[in-house]
Design an enzyme around this catalytic site. Structure first.
Site, PDB file in Angstrom:
ATOM      1  N   TYR A   1      32.217   8.660  49.380  1.00  0.00           N
ATOM      2  CA  TYR A   1      31.079   8.677  48.451  1.00  0.00           C
ATOM      3  C   TYR A   1      31.513   8.246  47.054  1.00  0.00           C
ATOM      4  O   TYR A   1      32.559   8.670  46.560  1.00  0.00           O
ATOM      5  CB  TYR A   1      30.512  10.093  48.359  1.00  0.00           C
ATOM      6  CG  TYR A   1      29.743  10.536  49.581  1.00  0.00           C
ATOM      7  CD1 TYR A   1      28.585   9.864  49.990  1.00  0.00           C
ATOM      8  CD2 TYR A   1      30.175  11.626  50.317  1.00  0.00           C
ATOM      9  CE1 TYR A   1      27.878  10.294  51.103  1.00  0.00           C
ATOM     10  CE2 TYR A   1      29.473  12.061  51.434  1.00  0.00           C
ATOM     11  CZ  TYR A   1      28.318  11.384  51.823  1.00  0.00           C
ATOM     12  OH  TYR A   1      27.624  11.801  52.918  1.00  0.00           O
TER      13      TYR A   1
ATOM     14  N   LYS B   1      40.344  43.239  48.575  1.00  0.00           N
ATOM     15  CA  LYS B   1      38.936  42.892  48.296  1.00  0.00           C
ATOM     16  C   LYS B   1      38.671  41.447  48.724  1.00  0.00           C
ATOM     17  O   LYS B   1      39.609  40.721  49.065  1.00  0.00           O
ATOM     18  CB  LYS B   1      38.658  43.078  46.801  1.00  0.00           C
ATOM     19  CG  LYS B   1      39.493  42.176  45.903  1.00  0.00           C
ATOM     20  CD  LYS B   1      39.427  42.604  44.446  1.00  0.00           C
ATOM     21  CE  LYS B   1      40.269  41.684  43.581  1.00  0.00           C
ATOM     22  NZ  LYS B   1      40.459  42.230  42.221  1.00  0.00           N
TER      23      LYS B   1
ATOM     24  N   MET C   1      31.300  16.952  52.624  1.00  0.00           N
ATOM     25  CA  MET C   1      30.982  18.292  53.119  1.00  0.00           C
ATOM     26  C   MET C   1      31.892  18.708  54.271  1.00  0.00           C
ATOM     27  O   MET C   1      32.389  19.835  54.322  1.00  0.00           O
ATOM     28  CB  MET C   1      29.514  18.352  53.560  1.00  0.00           C
ATOM     29  CG  MET C   1      29.075  19.732  53.986  1.00  0.00           C
ATOM     30  SD  MET C   1      27.371  19.772  54.548  1.00  0.00           S
ATOM     31  CE  MET C   1      26.483  19.711  53.012  1.00  0.00           C
TER      32      MET C   1
ATOM     33  N   ARG D   1      36.128  44.600  30.237  1.00  0.00           N
ATOM     34  CA  ARG D   1      35.368  44.379  31.464  1.00  0.00           C
ATOM     35  C   ARG D   1      34.853  45.744  31.927  1.00  0.00           C
ATOM     36  O   ARG D   1      33.741  46.109  31.608  1.00  0.00           O
ATOM     37  CB  ARG D   1      36.250  43.682  32.506  1.00  0.00           C
ATOM     38  CG  ARG D   1      35.462  43.017  33.613  1.00  0.00           C
ATOM     39  CD  ARG D   1      36.332  42.169  34.533  1.00  0.00           C
ATOM     40  NE  ARG D   1      37.363  42.941  35.224  1.00  0.00           N
ATOM     41  CZ  ARG D   1      38.176  42.421  36.152  1.00  0.00           C
ATOM     42  NH1 ARG D   1      38.084  41.136  36.473  1.00  0.00           N
ATOM     43  NH2 ARG D   1      39.084  43.164  36.746  1.00  0.00           N
TER      44      ARG D   1
END
Ligand SMILES: *Cc1c(COP(=O)(O)O)cnc(C)c1O
Length: 355
Positions: A251, A34, A299, A129
């Site tokens: 940053y 998956k 990024m 679940r």
């Protein structure tokens, strides 16, 4: 072209499948592919895992992709069909479905399938679940058995704590007691249960993360289970900055040098799937040597400390994770698990397959 790349090793996938088989020699292998093969590419991993007895996916479209690529193994939809239409298409492709809820059971009863379908009847053994409650399981089983669209039933559950200290004993008891008087095959174990709980192996096991060479058990490194990384996530140094004590990087000035420091700028950022939460000191390899990240991940770029790697220059290879840096080591620093990092490798990262 930007030098970033994810390299998928077919031989590592095949090796890890053999490790699962070594642990559960009597069981059939339902390779869980998956999430685009845990981020490695569905058809890439199917090629490496072609010796598996089956494949488990989430979406019907993935099942069809596998069938159209020629895989004739069992294919299982882990959340079952989402509509009558999907159920019909699944049956026409010979794809098996999990049946975990009353609406799904009713759908089976209402549909007009040309070919009856094999179902995996899911029990909720405590994870809460998916699945029928143990007290409702027998009735669901009777109904499925009476349904003309159902050609066979495999019993299934999923463990919440196969990787934890408490283990699976109570869930396994619930499952075994509930199915004691029913005849049929069963499928219980994920990777952690394959590696830690042999009593859960039974007819079919469902290895996922271990096939990709990442550990399902955070306290035990993958290498201790003889698992090999199926993905090597690499890039290069694209710029170098020499900074003095007191100067900062990136940053938010999150890294401030305490001594003269050589900073490598790596062409990989969170838009490539590298975790933005990775702190200063996350392991990274440059020129084959282990070092640390520094500063905030941006990024498209991140920073590596090259102070002790004088041979590193623009163009020097970097491994974000793979053979030198286990993905689980990066995950641990970033407060997550290997699963999340592998699945998050971005579509913009070119993927290459090697033997
Ligand atoms: C994802 C999944 C697995 C595989 O789990 P791993 O921890 O990756 O081995 C097995 N069974 C089900 C139902 C799953 O959803």
């Amino acid at each position: 072209m930007r030098p970033i790349q994810a390299t998928v090793s077919l031989s590592a996938l095949a090796h890890n499948l053999a490790v699962a088989k070594r642990h559960a020699p009597q069981s059939k292998m339902m390779a869980v592919v998956k999430a685009n093969g845990y981020g490695h590419g569905l058809l890439n991993v199917a090629a490496g895992l072609s010796a598996a007895d089956g494949f488990a996916v989430l979406n019907l479209s993935e099942a069809i992709d596998l069938r159209e690529a020629g895989y004739d193994q069992v294919i299982l939809l882990l959340e079952g069909a989402f509509s009558l239409q999907e159920l019909k298409i699944a049956s026409s492709y010979g794809v098996d479905v999990v049946t975990h809820s009353m609406p799904q059971l009713e759908m089976l009863e209402k549909s007009q399938l040309l070919r009856p379908i094999h179902i995996y009847l899911k029990m909720n053994s405590g994870m809460n679940r998916l699945g029928f409650q143990p007290h409702a399981y027998e009735a669901a089983y009777q109904r499925a058995q009476a349904c003309k669209n159902v050609r066979g039933i495999t019993f299934m559950t999923h463990f919440a704590t196969a990787d934890e200290e408490v283990g699976v004993a109570s869930a396994l008891d619930v499952f075994n007691q509930t199915t004691a008087d029913m005849t049929g095959k069963s499928s219980l174990a994920n990777s952690a249960a394959i590696l830690r709980h042999p009593q859960t192996h039974v007819d079919w096991v469902r290895p996922g993360i271990m096939l990709y060479g990442s550990t399902p058990v955070s306290s035990t490194p993958a290498a201790e289970y003889d698992l090999k990384p199926a993905m090597q996530f690499t890039s290069e140094i694209i710029a170098i900055q020499e900074i003095n004590a007191g100067e900062s990087v990136g940053y938010g000035n999150r890294f401030i040098a305490t001594k003269p420091t050589r900073v490598g700028v790596v062409a990989c950022g969170y838009a490539d799937g590298y975790p933005r939460h990775a702190p200063n000191g996350t392991p990274i390899s440059v020129a084959g040597k282990l070092t640390n990240t520094m500063g905030r991940v941006s990024m498209d770029m991140l920073f590596a400390d090259l102070t002790d790697i004088p041979e590193a220059n623009i163009g020097t290879p970097v491994e974000l994770w793979g053979n030198q840096v286990p993905v689980d080591a990066v995950a641990e620093k970033a407060g997550t698990v290997g699963y999340e990092l592998l699945c998050a490798v971005a579509p913009r990262v070119p993927m290459r397959v090697v033997d």
